[in-house]
Design an enzyme around this catalytic site. Structure first.
Site, mmCIF file in Angstrom:
data_model
loop_
_atom_site.group_PDB
_atom_site.id
_atom_site.type_symbol
_atom_site.label_atom_id
_atom_site.label_comp_id
_atom_site.label_asym_id
_atom_site.label_seq_id
_atom_site.Cartn_x
_atom_site.Cartn_y
_atom_site.Cartn_z
ATOM 1 N N GLY A 66 -5.213 -37.147 -1.982
ATOM 2 C CA GLY A 66 -6.466 -36.401 -1.883
ATOM 3 C C GLY A 66 -6.222 -35.014 -2.428
ATOM 4 O O GLY A 66 -5.106 -34.689 -2.762
ATOM 5 N N CYS A 67 -7.217 -34.179 -2.580
ATOM 6 C CA CYS A 67 -6.951 -32.929 -3.266
ATOM 7 C C CYS A 67 -8.110 -31.951 -3.253
ATOM 8 O O CYS A 67 -9.163 -32.225 -2.721
ATOM 9 C CB CYS A 67 -6.626 -33.195 -4.716
ATOM 10 S SG CYS A 67 -5.282 -34.327 -4.953
ATOM 11 N N ALA A 68 -7.857 -30.785 -3.872
ATOM 12 C CA ALA A 68 -8.901 -29.806 -4.148
ATOM 13 C C ALA A 68 -8.898 -29.514 -5.641
ATOM 14 O O ALA A 68 -7.838 -29.521 -6.268
ATOM 15 C CB ALA A 68 -8.620 -28.520 -3.388
ATOM 16 N N ASN A 109 -9.800 -35.324 -7.647
ATOM 17 C CA ASN A 109 -9.734 -35.435 -6.202
ATOM 18 C C ASN A 109 -10.227 -36.822 -5.820
ATOM 19 O O ASN A 109 -11.263 -37.267 -6.294
ATOM 20 C CB ASN A 109 -10.625 -34.337 -5.575
ATOM 21 C CG ASN A 109 -10.872 -34.532 -4.095
ATOM 22 O OD1 ASN A 109 -11.930 -34.207 -3.598
ATOM 23 N ND2 ASN A 109 -9.914 -35.070 -3.381
#
Lengths: 243, 502, 364
Positions: free
Chosen positions: C12-14, C209
């Protein structure tokens, strides 16, 4: 009233401030994405400026949160009680699985507002959205009331695709006479009469217009439709028991 | 004195207390097992004739009947099974090639589908509820050009060859009129229409009454070319060239004259009562370049409006064969695995020739990818699809769609008694005897087929939803969605999947 | 522990991005400030940036950024580069020590141009020639990983939180007209710099993301066209798909978006005839490149940027405008922190790309 600039404050410290205020009015200025503000709290009286982060007022159990601006994703996740007024727009997944309390959004809500909101006995959650709502509004709705006013919109539809998909209780009121695009055949849609308008949605719309200084008459003007589950069209026939 | 070396396989048990002597069993049994003794006023059963088709059991109003295995045992021998002995007795009596029906029941060849497990999403991406959220099983099959083209205004030109549009990735397999009854064809055609998919005529032509289902029909051209004429070719949505089938790769067909009667004769365009022989090969295809000629001539004859399917049995070098077919101009390759088969086939061929669909499909898909041509053609897999999970696994291994024959017949009442070759099918499926064919009501049959495919489609949607996939395209060839159990390194390698836990 | 590429690691991410339509320059510290607001969305196991217009003095040369495990891999790679390219300039990429950035590999930068005779012998255009050479280095030279190879752009990435990565690479020393940034939250501990994002091929870079559910269907399809997905990450496969559709099939960015985030058939049905035909064609022509599952991506390229959500909008993405500048981020706060007063802020709909390009007068 206590005012604190929280621009560079960590979310843990913000939480401590709120606890300290213990229900007294507190203004948090220049929020900058800090998450979980008011999360799980019972007795808050918050006013926020700037942009508070995700999961604002998750599990909120009482009191009031006002945002003078936009909120991000997952506002009021599993909210239980209290009130939330957002004088701007909210991101995706507003009021997910909300069980009680009221949410008022002046602007738009993103995708998946009010998914699996539910009601029990006298506890009836309500979401009022002044602008438009994204796709999957009130998906799996299990109870409560969602009202979308579609104020100041131009060509865009009042809700996106898949409105109310899979809802099995509760009601979605839309200030429009157009059927939402691709409305599931498992749902019923009807125009509401003045009586229902007055007795069911008027009090919420009044509160909305007062809070956000909108003209009440304008908010109530025109046709409202309501979307409800079709009791005749359940999912039972989908299953074949293996004896 | 008559000596019978082969004891009956089944025993008919009648609960005399429950039996009301209504004689429905006598009427329903097409093999002459049940009879009524007028003198003794009792019902009798000749178990030696019983094929365990369960017709009498299903229709007995008081539940008085049951068919059980005959407990009589040959002296147990670890090397020689009872069945082996019986086969030798049978062949030494008759001098004949052993004949049976339906797909291979051989246990020692693994059903790989049962050793493959499917994935589901947890935390890192969301699973999807297919009852409430969009979940697409629609699939288009056919060939694709290598590149897009644009017109002078820069808009994309539609340069796609004709495709078949399936609302669900399940077709009905080819089963010919003659081998099965017109009512079965009717049921399949009606169901295909209702389901938004396709049924397949098999090699016996298309009955006049069914031309109206053309949009949901695949017309087959096999080596016998029965009932093939230009109107027939143009009647369907696609044309299938049958090279082989899973139950009997390399073997032709033989429909006895007894079944070539009336409309069957007319539809096949062969004289009534005469055997209909399908040669082992197409005698105009002795090499791959000849296939190209046949594909092209069919396209020419149908104005390039129909995709052409080439159906082959899964045999050892299926990967290069499929590659050759892909380059022959065919739009769709249909691969029928070892366990496929409805109707009659020689036992030794059925149980010993070919390879299972799972490995054939995996190696074809991989080979076509290595040759960069997988996207140019579509693949239909068949032969051993038992349920919706098998469909999902086949698609994840690389199929665009699957076709079902046996499962469709079972939906119509078939009990796999493997007696199609007798022409006495008590369920009115694999027979042309009017008394029997009328037992199958095409409307009711179609409804059962529709129910079955709807139920499977819902289950496929549940499976896809669990994986967080909402369009079937994203499942196709998605082998990370699969894990193997009880498989060795080589099998995993051929299937292109990892072991469970890896 | 298996290294990235030996095992598939969902994450997951930004993400965050800035684009100046008028080519006005934005300092690298600005994008670093934006992404750092979303600290909570990363877990310190990867951060990175892509800047465009950052190498004006070498704008016609490919800027090759390479991670080396050791001197030997560097020597071997440099021999390879020497045989295939004219190396105009080479140096270590300047870094500063940061206590939270550890185990740094050797990080080098080369400005190169293909050797003319090699290029003409190859019968390839210079982009394809360069792309193939870079893929070859990554596939065949152990311990070397080219992580950026476009013209007038560069990727900077590491294992760490994005704000530390920016500090480590001295991002404040670069100015560009466009930036993208990524903070990573992998569900495993790869501890490898190559696995951080952005992922880039030539000037195309992707930050992403979400975890896609169509991964292996997409991977096996794109690998048919000469790509090799060594990292087994979503970002890598998305980059290759976009490169294939854009550079090899000559699809426009909007068409690319319509392929990878194709509308549902039920949505296509609602469109007018021309649009229906166009969308159906793309979906039928490129079914293997439909990406399902949650994603929001920012695609950077010379002269433009595209933001795109999956068609169900399962990941958040906000877009905003102020004057000629356009901002994108996973969260609104990441935009407000660098530009509190915006002309417009909105949430793009699922599957509907937002594409921005340089104004005509400043294109080169």
């Amino acid at each position: 009233m206590l005012e604190v600039d929280v621009k560079n404050m960590r979310q843990e410290d913000i939480a401590a401030l709120i606890r300290e205020a213990d229900g007294e009015p507190l203004t948090l200025k220049s929020c900058m994405g800090q998450r979980y503000i008011g999360c799980g709290m019972k007795n808050v009286n918050l006013t926020l400026t700037g942009t508070p982060g995700n999961a604002l007022g998750a599990y909120l159990d009482g009191g009031t949160i006002r945002v003078k601006g936009n909120a991000q994703d997952a506002v009021a996740d599993t909210m239980n009680n209290g009130k939330m007024y957002i004088d701007g727009s909210a991101g995706d997944a507003l009021g997910y699985a909300m069980r009680g309390g009221k949410i008022f959004i002046h602007g738009n809500a993103g995708y998946r507002a009010g998914v699996h909101m539910k009601a029990y006995g006298d506890i009836q959650p309500v979401i009022v959205i002044g602008g438009t709502a994204g796709s999957f509004l009130g998906e799996y709705l299990a109870g409560g009331t969602i009202i979308v006013l579609g104020l100041n919109r131009e060509k865009e539809p009042i809700t996106g695709f898949f409105c109310g998909n899979g809802m099995y209780s509760g009601r979605i009121y839309l200030r429009t006479d157009e059927k939402p695009v691709g409305l599931s055949e498992k749902l019923l849609m009807r125009k509401i009469d003045d009586e229902e308008k007055k007795s069911v949605i008027a009090p919420y719309i009044e509160e909305f217009s007062k809070e956000f200084r909108e003209d009440y008459k304008k908010c109530m003007d025109g046709t409202f439709i309501v979307i409800e589950p079709n009791p005749k069209n359940s999912y039972k026939e989908l299953y074949a028991a293996v004896s | 004195m008559r000596c019978n070396l082969i004891p009956s396989r089944f025993k008919v048990i009648r609960d005399n207390e429950a039996c009301v002597s209504c004689r429905i069993c006598v009427r329903e049994c097409s093999y002459g097992v049940h009879s009524y003794d007028e003198e003794k006023k009792t019902l009798k059963a000749d178990s030696t004739k019983c094929v365990d088709c369960q017709r009498c059991v299903s229709y007995c109003p008081t539940g008085a009947l049951s068919i059980v295995l005959n407990k009589n045992t040959f002296r147990p021998n670890a090397e020689w099974s009872c069945d082996s002995l019986k086969e030798i007795y049978r062949q030494s009596e008759s001098g004949g090639v052993l004949l049976s029906s339906m797909g291979s029941p051989v246990k020692s060849i693994p059903r790989y589908f049962d050793r493959i497990l499917l994935n589901a999403s947890q935390v890192t991406n969301p699973s999807i509820d297919p009852l409430r959220e969009p979940m697409e099983t629609k699939v288009f099959i056919g060939s694709r050009p290598e590149r897009i083209e644009r017109d002078e205004r820069g808009r994309i030109k539609d340069n796609l060859p004709p495709h078949l549009e399936l609302d669900t990735p399940i077709l009905f397999s080819a089963m010919s009129y003659g081998a099965i009854s017109l009512n079965v064809h009717k049921a399949l055609a009606m169901a295909a229409k209702e389901l938004g998919t396709y049924w397949n005529t098999g090699e016996g032509g298309l009955h006049e009454d069914l031309y109206k289902y053309g949009d949901n029909t695949i017309v087959q051209v096999a080596s016998g070319r029965f009932g093939v004429h230009s109107r027939y070719l143009s009647a369907g949505a696609a044309v299938e060239i049958k090279i082989g089938q899973g139950a009997k790769p390399g073997i032709g067909g033989h429909l006895t004259g007894a079944k070539i009667i009336g409309d069957v004769s007319r539809t096949r365009m062969v004289p009534s009562g005469m055997d209909a022989i399908s040669p082992a090969p197409h005698h105009d295809i002795y090499s791959i370049e000849d296939l190209r000629q046949l594909v092209s001539s069919i396209k020419e004859a149908t104005g390039y409006l129909k995709p052409v399917i080439v159906k082959v049995a899964a045999v050892h070098n299926i990967a290069p064969i499929a590659s050759g077919i892909a380059r022959s101009g065919a739009d769709i390759i249909s691969i029928d695995g070892f366990r496929g088969g409805t109707g009659a086939s020689p036992v030794r061929i059925r149980d010993n020739v070919g390879i299972p669909i799972e490995v054939a499909l995996a190696s074809v898909d991989q080979r076509l990818r290595e040759e960069h041509i997988r996207d140019r053609v579509s693949i239909i897999a068949s032969g051993g699809i038992h349920n919706s999970a098998d469909v999902a696994k086949a698609i994840a291994l690389g199929a665009d769609a699957v076709s079902i024959g046996t499962a469709a017949l079972i939906a119509l009442g078939c009990h796999l008694c493997a007696s199609c070759h007798t022409g006495k099918c008590s369920w009115g499926i694999a027979t042309q005897e009017e008394e029997l064919t009328k037992r199958l009501d095409p409307e009711k049959g179609a409804e059962r087929l529709v129910n079955l495919v709807h139920a499977w489609t819902r289950e496929i949607q549940e499976i896809m939803g669990g994986m967080g996939i909402n369009s079937i395209e994203a499942l196709r060839g998605n082998r990370l969605a699969l894990r193997g159990v009880d498989l060795n390194e080589k099998e995993l390698q051929v299937l292109g999947i990892r072991y469970a836990g890896e | 522990m298996p290294r990235e590429g030996e095992v598939r690691i969902p994450s997951g991410c930004a993400i965050s991005g800035i684009f100046s339509r008028d080519r006005s320059l934005v300092n690298g510290s600005v994008i670093a400030k934006s992404i750092s607001v979303m600290h909570e969305r990363s877990n310190g196991l990867g951060g990175g940036f892509a800047g465009y217009g950052i190498y004006p003095q070498y704008k016609d040369h490919y800027a090759i950024h390479v991670f080396y495990d050791n001197l030997q891999s560097r020597e071997e790679t440099e021999r390879f580069l020497d045989r295939h390219f004219d190396i105009i300039n080479l140096s270590k990429i300047p870094t500063r020590p940061n206590p939270r950035i550890k185990d740094a590999p050797l990080i080098w930068r080369y400005f190169v141009t293909p050797l003319p005779h090699r290029l003409s012998d190859s019968h390839l255009d210079e982009d394809e020639y360069t792309a193939r050479c870079m893929i070859r280095i990554n596939n065949t030279i152990g311990g070397s990983f080219v992580f950026s190879c476009g013209k007038d752009m560069g990727v900077f990435k590491a294992v760490g939180y994005p704000e530390d990565v920016a500090d480590f690479y001295r991002l404040e020393e670069y100015d560009g007209y466009a930036w993208t940034a990524h903070g990573r939250y992998p569900t495993n501990t790869p501890g490898w710099w190559g696995g951080a994002h952005p992922f880039a091929l030539l000037d195309l870079s992707v930050v992403h993301n979400g975890e896609i559910s169509s991964y292996d269907a997409n991977r096996r399809a794109v690998e048919m066209y000469g790509y090799s997905c060594n990292l087994l990450t979503d970002t890598e496969v998305i980059t290759y798909i976009l490169d294939y559709l854009k550079r090899k099939q000559h699809l426009s960015l909007k068409e690319c978006a319509n392929v990878i985030a194709s509308p549902f058939w039920s949505t296509i049905e609602l469109k007018d005839d021309d649009e229906k035909e166009r969308l159906s064609y793309l979906r039928k022509m490129f079914p293997s490149f439909l990406i399902t599952g949650p994603f929001s991506i920012l695609v950077g390229f010379n002269g433009g940027m595209m933001a795109l959500n999956d068609r169900l909008k399962l990941r958040s993405l906000v877009a905003a405008e102020k004057g000629r500048k356009v901002y994108f981020a996973s969260e609104e706060a990441a935009i407000r922190v660098i530009e509190p007063e915006l002309d417009r802020i909105w949430a793009p709909r699922g599957g509907e790309p937002v594409i921005v390009t340089l104004d005509k007068e400043v294109r080169r």
